[in-house]
Design a protein around this motif. Structure first.
Motif, PDB file in Angstrom:
ATOM      1  N   SER A 108      -6.621  -5.907  25.979  1.00  0.00           N
ATOM      2  CA  SER A 108      -6.244  -7.206  25.431  1.00  0.00           C
ATOM      3  C   SER A 108      -7.479  -8.095  25.357  1.00  0.00           C
ATOM      4  O   SER A 108      -8.284  -8.121  26.295  1.00  0.00           O
ATOM      5  CB  SER A 108      -5.178  -7.852  26.316  1.00  0.00           C
ATOM      6  OG  SER A 108      -4.953  -9.183  25.916  1.00  0.00           O
ATOM      7  N   SER A 110      -7.794 -11.048  25.883  1.00  0.00           N
ATOM      8  CA  SER A 110      -7.823 -11.995  27.008  1.00  0.00           C
ATOM      9  C   SER A 110      -8.492 -11.395  28.235  1.00  0.00           C
ATOM     10  O   SER A 110      -8.979 -12.126  29.106  1.00  0.00           O
ATOM     11  CB  SER A 110      -6.402 -12.444  27.351  1.00  0.00           C
ATOM     12  OG  SER A 110      -5.604 -11.342  27.767  1.00  0.00           O
ATOM     13  N   GLU A 113     -12.248 -12.060  27.559  1.00  0.00           N
ATOM     14  CA  GLU A 113     -12.592 -13.364  27.014  1.00  0.00           C
ATOM     15  C   GLU A 113     -13.606 -14.067  27.922  1.00  0.00           C
ATOM     16  O   GLU A 113     -13.414 -14.183  29.137  1.00  0.00           O
ATOM     17  CB  GLU A 113     -11.332 -14.219  26.876  1.00  0.00           C
ATOM     18  CG  GLU A 113     -11.577 -15.569  26.233  1.00  0.00           C
ATOM     19  CD  GLU A 113     -10.293 -16.368  26.067  1.00  0.00           C
ATOM     20  OE1 GLU A 113     -10.359 -17.471  25.503  1.00  0.00           O
ATOM     21  OE2 GLU A 113      -9.228 -15.881  26.509  1.00  0.00           O
TER      22      GLU A 113
END
Length: 375
Positions: A108, A110, A113
Motif C-alpha cells: 500500500s 501508505s 509514504e
C-alpha cells in the motif's frame, strides 16, 4: 252479350282477383325473404366462413417436434464424432499442468509514504537449509537471485533452525538453535539488539562458518535502507514435528502460523516500507528409520501432512497482506522433485541440486521484480 260470355268475364275477374292476391302474398314473401337474406348476410359478415386450405394446429405442433428432434439428433451425432485435433509434440504445456497458488501482493502506498528510497534495491534473505549451506558455492541461491533480479542480496539464513521454535520459551541447554528461528530474529531486527544471537553463536558454533557468517550479516545491515525481506524455510518444520497453529494464540512461537504472525507483524510495524515475501516450502520425499521412503503429503506425523503446512502458511500470509511464492506446486513439486532435490542422503539438511537452486532463484527473482513501483 250472351250468358256464356258474361260467365267468362266473371270467371276472368275472379281469377284476376285471385292472382292479385297471390301476387301480393308472393311480394310479401319476397320481402320477408329479402329481410331474412339481409340478416343472413349481416351474420355472415360477423363470422365469415373460411374457404380454401385450412391449417391444423396439431399438424404445426407435430412438424415443430420433428424439426427439434432432427436438430438434436444431428448435434448429438456431430458431438459423438468429436473434433480432430492435431497436437504439437514439441509444444511446452507445462504451464497448464498445475495451478500455481502464488499470492504476489503490492504494498500500500501508505506503507512507504514519506520514506526516501535510494537507487539501490537491497534484499535480505532469512531461512534455513540449502539457502544457508550454498552461500559459498558458485551457483549459490543468493548469487543467482542477485543476478536474476539485478539487486544486492544479503544472506542471513542459518543452517538448521525451523520456522517455528522447538520450545515455547528459549531453553538454551535444551535447544540453543531456537535463537535462529524467525521470531527471535525478528525481535533482534526490531530492537537492534543482536547480543543474544552473538552470545549463542560464540558459545555453540564457534567453528560453524555458516552460522558465524549469517550472524555477522544480520547485524551489519542498514534496515533503514533495506527494501525487501525474503523468508524461506524448507520442509524441516514438518519433518521435525513442529506444530502448525494454536487456535488460542495466533502468535505462539512454536507454531508456524504463530511464528509468521508474530514476526511479520513486528517487522511491518517497525519498518512498514520493507516489502516482505514468503517463499514457501517445496516438496521432497520422507525417509523412515529403516530407510524406506514415504510421501509426506500423505503421511500425518502428528500435526498434519506437508500440504497442511503449506496451506496454513499461505492463508496466514494472505491475511497479513504479504506476498507468498508457491514452491510446493509451482517450483519443486511431487512430479519433478527428483530432478531438483539431492536425494543422495549425504547431508543432514534438505539439499538442492544445481537445477533446483536455479529454479528456486528464478521464482524469487520474479517475485522481487513483480512490483517495481514499491521501490
Amino acid at each position: 252479350m250472351n250468358n256464356e260470355q258474361n260467365e267468362d268475364i266473371v270467371q276472368n275477374k275472379i281469377m284476376t282477383d285471385e292472382e292479385s292476391q297471390n301476387t301480393e302474398q308472393i311480394g310479401s314473401e319476397e320481402i320477408s325473404s329479402e329481410e331474412i337474406s339481409s340478416e343472413d348476410v349481416e351474420m355472415d359478415d360477423e363470422s365469415p366462413k373460411k374457404k380454401g386450405f385450412h391449417i391444423n394446429i396439431h399438424i404445426i405442433l407435430i412438424a415443430a417436434i420433428v424439426v427439434i428432434l432432427g436438430v438434436a439428433a444431428y448435434e448429438l451425432i456431430s458431438w459423438n464424432k468429436g473434433e480432430h485435433i492435431v497436437l504439437d509434440p514439441n509444444e511446452d504445456t507445462s504451464e497448464f499442468d498445475i495451478e500455481v497458488l502464488d499470492e504476489l501482493i503490492p504494498m500500500s502506498p501508505s506503507d512507504y509514504e514519506g520514506h526516501a528510497f535510494d537507487d539501490e534495491t537491497t534484499v535480505l534473505l532469512l531461512g534455513n537449509g540449502d539457502l544457508s549451506m550454498s552461500r559459498n558455492d558458485e551457483n549459490a541461491i543468493d548469487k543467482l537471485i542477485a543476478e536474476g533480479a539485478g539487486v544486492t542480496v544479503y544472506n542471513a539464513a542459518f543452517p538448521y533452525p525451523t520456522l517455528a521454535t522447538r520450545n515455547l520459551a528459549m531453553i538454551e541447554q535444551n535447544y540453543p538453535d531456537d535463537i535462529y528461528s524467525l521470531t527471535y530474529i525478528a525481535d533482534a531486527i526490531v530492537s537492534g539488539d543482536f547480543s543474544e544471537i552473538d552470545r549463542v553463536t560464540e558459545k555453540y558454533h564457534v567453528d560453524g562458518n555458516f552460522t558465524q557468517d549469517a550472524a555477522k550479516v544480520l547485524k551489519a545491515i542498514d534496515y533503514d535502507n533495506l527494501d525487501v525481506i525474503v523468508i524461506m524455510y524448507d520442509a524441516s518444520d514438518y519433518f521435525q514435528g513442529r506444530a502448525i497453529e494454536n487456535p488460542k494464540d495466533d502468535e505462539e512461537r512454536c507454531t508456524i502460523v504463530g511464528s509468521l504472525n508474530y514476526s511479520i507483524r513486528r517487522i511491518k510495524e517497525a519498518y512498514p516500507y520493507i516489502r516482505i515475501i514468503v517463499s514457501s516450502l517445496y516438496y521432497t520425499e520422507g525417509t523412515n528409520e529403516d530407510g524406506s521412503k514415504y510421501d509426506p503429503d500423505q503421511v500425518d506425523t502428528g500435526n498434519g501432512t506437508l500440504s497442511n503446512y503449506f496451506y496454513n502458511a499461505l492463508n496466514t500470509c494472505t491475511e497479513l497482506s504479504v506476498s507468498y511464492i508457491d514452491n510446493f506446486y509451482g517450483t519443486i513439486n511431487q512430479e519433478n522433485y527428483k530432478e531438483y532435490v539431492d536425494l543422495s542422503g549425504e547431508t543432514d539438511y534438505i539439499k538442492l541440486t544445481d537445477a533446483g537452486r536455479k529454479k528456486l532463484a528464478e521464482r524469487i527473482s520474479y517475485a522481487i521484480k513483480k512490483y517495481p513501483q514499491d521501490k
